[in-house]
Design a protein around this motif. Structure first.
Motif, short mmCIF file in Angstrom:
data_model
loop_
_atom_site.label_atom_id
_atom_site.label_comp_id
_atom_site.label_asym_id
_atom_site.label_seq_id
_atom_site.Cartn_x
_atom_site.Cartn_y
_atom_site.Cartn_z
N UNK A 137 150.79 114.30 11.88
CA UNK A 137 149.92 113.15 11.62
C UNK A 137 149.18 112.86 12.91
N UNK A 138 147.86 113.00 12.90
CA UNK A 138 147.09 112.86 14.13
C UNK A 138 145.69 112.34 13.80
N UNK A 139 145.19 111.47 14.70
CA UNK A 139 143.84 110.97 14.52
C UNK A 139 142.81 112.08 14.72
N UNK A 140 141.69 111.94 14.03
CA UNK A 140 140.57 112.87 14.20
C UNK A 140 139.34 112.12 14.69
N UNK A 172 135.91 118.78 13.48
CA UNK A 172 136.66 117.58 13.86
C UNK A 172 137.67 117.93 14.94
N UNK A 173 138.00 116.92 15.77
CA UNK A 173 138.92 117.13 16.89
C UNK A 173 140.13 116.23 16.76
N UNK A 229 145.26 101.96 12.32
CA UNK A 229 144.31 102.61 11.42
C UNK A 229 143.22 101.61 11.02
N UNK A 230 142.25 101.37 11.95
CA UNK A 230 141.17 100.43 11.64
C UNK A 230 140.09 101.08 10.78
N UNK A 283 142.28 110.53 9.85
CA UNK A 283 143.50 111.20 10.33
C UNK A 283 143.76 112.46 9.51
N UNK A 284 144.40 113.42 10.16
CA UNK A 284 144.86 114.64 9.51
C UNK A 284 146.33 114.51 9.19
#
Length: 454
Positions: free
Chosen positions: A8-11, A61-62, A418-419, A424-425
């Motif tokens: 679980x990671x932000x993109x 995406x990163x 999570x605004x 997220x992936x």
């Protein structure tokens, strides 16, 4: 770093600034990008058209977090194939998502277009790789996040017939009354016994194809002459524009169609799209949360609004109108399905999403499930503060975006603020819990991919 760092990671996701996009912060794309990335600042004079979420090499995406160095999602999936899942990798190949997830903010109409199926995509790519850069199909799904309007599939044949009877410019564009009569007298109303593919249906599609071919093969001089006259008629007739000479017929014409023709002509003066789109295709409107699925070989266009879009990973487009780009008329005319269902059948029927568990009845998880393998989309609504839902682990990867409110997104090992606008992936085999942490309603959309067991 290990695979678990990316379960679980932000993109951070890139934007495309096509001319048709909404300007500055009027664009949901710009709003989401600013909210998710403090370094992004919207230019009020710049069009922000698309936010791309996925592994497409044009705008990758990163993955970003405090514990890992920012790296492209493509690189992450190549290094840790377990994030894709064995079934998804076996079906679609390693290292790249089978779908591309997007937000679109539409200020003026996109091109009227259709996409080949897989067989035709391979053929076109082999013969013309410049205009058809891959061999894949490109089914698409659009879910409105604001009021949306677009074109989707051909109108019912009775509607097209009524327009031919009442708009002389339509008749003249195709070469005169002889060809109009061939359509008006050539199609047959279907009975309940006449299913898709029945002899009468096949004949109707051939009649529709012949009419569309005459429209698309009209010379530019002819198009210019009769679009000018068409717009003049729309401005002059307004409420009566396109009205049927049969008073019992109730088609979706009149002022709304007149206004649409006038508006589109301002965006694309003297364009064939006024005829092949405005007069021949279903005009569809969606409210927030409504969706439509765009099958291969069906013509469509987006006109205005903000949407979530999910599609198979392909760039193959065959264009018909509202564009200065290459129009492959012979392939377009030959490839379309010539389906002519009414606009109500173009909209998707949402389903309950069974792979979730929620804290209360005020939580809704809704599945938009098109008839393809590459993707489906889950809409989650958390109505009040404290509402939560668990999205169960899947065999494949997911991407989630929050379009309203603020939340917390958690897995067994990671918790993310999570605004609104954050993306997220979620790796294969990872369950997540989404919790409303604010005073406003939370709305998220999750693109998922699963394939059934062999």
């Amino acid at each position: 770093m290990s695979q678990s760092d990316f379960d679980l990671v932000k993109l951070h996701c890139g934007v495309q600034t096509y001319d048709w996009g909404k300007l500055g912060e009027s664009s949901a794309v710009a709003q989401f990008a600013e909210s998710a990335d403090p370094s992004f600042k919207a230019d009020p004079t710049k069009p922000y058209a698309e936010l791309w979420m996925g592994t497409h090499p044009s705008v990758p995406s990163f993955a970003v977090s405090s514990s890992v160095q920012s790296t492209s999602l493509r690189t992450v999936l190549s290094k840790y194939p377990g994030l894709m899942g064995d079934r998804i990798t076996a079906k679609f190949g390693p290292g790249e998502l089978p779908f591309l997830f997007k937000v679109l903010s539409i200020r003026k109409a996109l091109s009227i277009q259709a996409h080949p199926d897989k067989a035709l995509g391979k053929q076109l790519h082999a013969s013309d790789p410049k205009n058809y850069p891959d061999g894949n199909h490109k089914p698409e799904m659009a879910i409105a996040i604001t009021d949306f309007e677009g074109f989707c599939g051909f109108r019912p044949l009775a509607e097209i017939s009524a327009l031919l009877k009442n708009i002389p410019e339509f008749v003249e564009l195709i070469g005169g009354q002889k060809f109009a009569d061939e359509f008006i007298n050539g199609y047959k109303e279907l009975s309940p016994e006449d299913k898709e593919g029945s002899p009468k249906d096949v004949s109707n599609r051939k009649v529709l194809q012949a009419l569309f071919s005459r429209v698309m093969n009209a010379s530019q001089d002819t198009v210019s002459k009769f679009t000018v006259l068409l717009v003049e008629r729309a401005s002059r007739e307004q409420e009566k524009f396109g009205s049927s000479i049969d008073p019992s017929y109730k088609g979706p014409f009149g002022k709304s169609l007149a206004d649409l023709i006038i508006r589109l002509n301002k965006q694309f003066p003297e364009d064939i799209g006024l005829f092949c789109g405005g007069l021949m295709l279903n005009y569809v409107t969606l409210k927030s949360g409504e969706a439509m699925f765009l099958r291969a070989k069906d013509p469509h266009a987006y006109i205005s609004g903000d949407i979530i879009e999910c599609m198979a990973a392909s760039d193959n487009v065959v264009r018909a109108g509202f564009t200065p780009k290459f129009k492959d008329v012979p392939n377009l005319v030959s490839m379309l399905t010539y389906s002519y269902d009414p606009v109500e059948k173009q909209k998707m029927v949402p389903e309950p999403y069974p792979l979730s568990k929620s804290s209360s009845d005020s939580v809704k998880n809704t599945l938009f499930n098109p008839p393809i393998d590459e993707f489906a989309v889950v809409q989650t609504v958390l109505s009040k503060k404290g509402d939560s839902t668990t999205l169960q682990a899947l065999d494949g990867p997911s991407i989630i975006i929050i379009t309203e409110g603020s939340a917390k997104l958690s897995s067994k090992t990671t918790t993310l603020d999570f605004p609104r606008g954050q993306v997220a992936f979620i790796g294969a085999g990872t369950a997540v819990e989404l919790t409303n942490t604010g005073d406003d309603e939370v709305v998220t959309y999750t693109a998922i991919v699963e394939v059934s067991a062999a």
